[in-house]
Scaffold this motif. Structure first.
Motif, PDB file in Angstrom:
ATOM      1  N   GLY A 198      22.317  24.458  48.598  1.00 40.78           N
ATOM      2  CA  GLY A 198      21.326  25.533  48.548  1.00 40.78           C
ATOM      3  C   GLY A 198      20.029  25.179  49.249  1.00 40.78           C
ATOM      4  N   GLY A 199      19.525  23.982  49.027  1.00 39.90           N
ATOM      5  CA  GLY A 199      18.274  23.579  49.660  1.00 39.90           C
ATOM      6  C   GLY A 199      18.389  23.471  51.162  1.00 39.90           C
ATOM      7  N   GLN A 200      19.547  23.016  51.637  1.00 39.26           N
ATOM      8  CA  GLN A 200      19.738  22.888  53.081  1.00 39.26           C
ATOM      9  C   GLN A 200      19.943  24.246  53.742  1.00 39.26           C
ATOM     10  OE1 GLN A 200      21.027  20.310  50.892  1.00 39.26           O
ATOM     11  NE2 GLN A 200      19.061  19.524  51.636  1.00 39.26           N
ATOM     12  N   VAL A 201      20.615  25.162  53.072  1.00 35.67           N
ATOM     13  CA  VAL A 201      20.769  26.508  53.637  1.00 35.67           C
ATOM     14  C   VAL A 201      19.404  27.143  53.859  1.00 35.67           C
ATOM     15  CG1 VAL A 201      21.638  28.839  53.196  1.00 35.67           C
ATOM     16  CG2 VAL A 201      23.087  26.855  52.699  1.00 35.67           C
ATOM     17  N   VAL A 261      28.512  32.082  55.351  1.00 31.50           N
ATOM     18  CA  VAL A 261      27.779  31.917  56.606  1.00 31.50           C
ATOM     19  C   VAL A 261      26.400  32.541  56.436  1.00 31.50           C
ATOM     20  CG1 VAL A 261      27.725  32.414  59.073  1.00 31.50           C
ATOM     21  CG2 VAL A 261      29.923  32.018  57.949  1.00 31.50           C
ATOM     22  N   THR A 262      25.365  31.781  56.784  1.00 34.03           N
ATOM     23  CA  THR A 262      23.980  32.239  56.656  1.00 34.03           C
ATOM     24  C   THR A 262      23.217  31.878  57.921  1.00 34.03           C
ATOM     25  OG1 THR A 262      24.124  31.707  54.284  1.00 34.03           O
ATOM     26  CG2 THR A 262      21.953  32.233  55.159  1.00 34.03           C
ATOM     27  N   PHE A 308      19.607  27.798  62.539  1.00 32.24           N
ATOM     28  CA  PHE A 308      21.022  27.615  62.836  1.00 32.24           C
ATOM     29  C   PHE A 308      21.882  28.618  62.068  1.00 32.24           C
ATOM     30  CE2 PHE A 308      19.003  23.479  63.391  1.00 32.24           C
ATOM     31  CZ  PHE A 308      19.492  23.084  64.634  1.00 32.24           C
ATOM     32  N   GLN A 309      23.099  28.801  62.554  1.00 33.21           N
ATOM     33  CA  GLN A 309      24.121  29.497  61.770  1.00 33.21           C
ATOM     34  C   GLN A 309      24.743  28.446  60.848  1.00 33.21           C
ATOM     35  OE1 GLN A 309      27.911  30.435  63.647  1.00 33.21           O
ATOM     36  NE2 GLN A 309      27.876  32.472  62.742  1.00 33.21           N
ATOM     37  N   VAL A 310      24.470  28.560  59.564  1.00 36.33           N
ATOM     38  CA  VAL A 310      24.870  27.539  58.598  1.00 36.33           C
ATOM     39  C   VAL A 310      26.143  27.985  57.881  1.00 36.33           C
ATOM     40  CG1 VAL A 310      24.178  26.202  56.583  1.00 36.33           C
ATOM     41  CG2 VAL A 310      22.465  26.867  58.289  1.00 36.33           C
ATOM     42  N   VAL A 322      26.301  25.092  62.415  1.00 37.86           N
ATOM     43  CA  VAL A 322      26.279  23.817  61.711  1.00 37.86           C
ATOM     44  C   VAL A 322      27.087  23.985  60.432  1.00 37.86           C
ATOM     45  CG1 VAL A 322      24.852  22.095  60.550  1.00 37.86           C
ATOM     46  CG2 VAL A 322      24.014  23.196  62.631  1.00 37.86           C
ATOM     47  N   VAL A 323      28.051  23.097  60.217  1.00 39.95           N
ATOM     48  CA  VAL A 323      28.914  23.153  59.039  1.00 39.95           C
ATOM     49  C   VAL A 323      28.539  22.031  58.090  1.00 39.95           C
ATOM     50  CG1 VAL A 323      31.275  23.144  58.191  1.00 39.95           C
ATOM     51  CG2 VAL A 323      30.788  24.079  60.456  1.00 39.95           C
ATOM     52  N   LEU A 324      28.433  22.345  56.795  1.00 36.08           N
ATOM     53  CA  LEU A 324      28.091  21.356  55.778  1.00 36.08           C
ATOM     54  C   LEU A 324      29.277  21.153  54.842  1.00 36.08           C
ATOM     55  CD1 LEU A 324      25.304  23.485  56.025  1.00 36.08           C
ATOM     56  CD2 LEU A 324      24.402  21.317  55.210  1.00 36.08           C
TER      57      LEU A 324
END
Length: 277
Positions: free
Chosen positions: A38-41, A17-18, A48-50, A24-26
């Motif tokens: 990594g790029g989306q985080v 969680v970052t 957002f909370q990713v 938002v969950v990937l």
């Protein structure tokens, strides 16, 4: 940005969680793991909370059962959300992860606030189905590494492969190091479930984005448009000159698409709750 160390749910799903904000969950693709994002985080965590995680049979998460269907993969996400105390989340699924996201949206509609399906499959032609079934047979006989070289050629542009040999090599190693049975169970679903829930897709009632690359040979623009037509109000986007691994190859381009959609979806949700006038 260096993400936090991976943690585990009671059922041993490995996740990170970052960031802070709306969750938002990937969900990654078959043969990959949470590190593909990594790029989306980097791009999404300021807003957002990713949440990224390893789906069943991948990375540091447990194997699926031999008879596990897409429902089992969707239920894995529910257990993760329950563990994190998240009632609703935006869900972004890439490739196989897009099938899981679809299953989650249909099986747990009260737990999803928005849906993004990237570079995923829908309504394959007989020729496309025959090709992916043949690759499944190769993986069953020779293991996850059987199709790696051909996959990387489909996934990345020649320019990206030439400019980023270390990253492409690392992804090839990830593919080769997958658990054989976990990979095969997952790939078999990827190969056969492109029409999962097709007659129920009209029930999806959250903001939805379906996107793929113009040059993605396995998750074609026609598939994206066809899937979007089944979901009320869904937006279909085709990114020019992009191939299958566009989240990795072109993170800024994909992040801008995601941010535009997610921020707008967040605003719509706030208005529905009476938070925004």
């Amino acid at each position: 940005m260096i993400g936090p160390s991976a943690e585990r749910t009671p059922n041993q799903t490995s996740y990170r969680v970052t960031g802070q904000g709306s969750p938002v969950v990937l969900i990654h693709g078959v043969g990959l793991n949470k590190d593909m994002w990594g790029g989306q985080v980097v791009g999404l965590a300021p807003h957002f909370q990713v949440v990224t995680y390893d789906m069943l049979g991948h990375g540091e998460s447990p194997r699926p059962s031999g008879d596990c269907g897409l429902e089992g993969y969707a239920d894995q996400l529910v257990e993760l959300l329950d563990h994190l105390g998240i009632e609703q989340a935006g869900v972004i699924g890439f490739s196989m992860g897009g099938l899981v996201a679809r299953a989650f949206a249909l099986r747990h509609p009260d737990r999803i606030s928005s849906l993004v399906v990237l570079n995923s499959v829908f309504n394959r032609s007989p020729e496309q189905s025959a090709g992916v079934i043949a690759r499944t047979a190769q993986a069953a006989e020779h293991g996850p590494d059987a199709n790696a070289e051909a996959a990387l050629k489909r996934w990345f542009s020649l320019e990206y492969q030439g400019a980023n040999p270390a990253q492409v090599s690392a992804i090839r190693e990830t593919l080769a190091n997958n658990d054989h049975q976990g990979y095969l169970t997952t790939y078999s679903l990827f190969a056969t479930q492109d029409m999962y829930g097709a007659d129920e897709l009209h029930r999806i009632a959250v903001p939805t984005l379906i996107a793929t690359g113009e040059l993605d040979p396995g998750s074609t623009p026609e598939m994206a448009r066809g899937l979007a037509k089944r979901i009320p109000g869904a937006q279909a986007v085709v990114l020019e000159e992009q191939r299958h691994m566009m989240p990795v190859e072109s993170p800024r381009l994909v992040n801008q698409l995601l941010l535009d959609f997610l921020l707008r979806a967040d605003c719509l949700q706030d208005r529905a709750k009476g938070i925004v006038a």
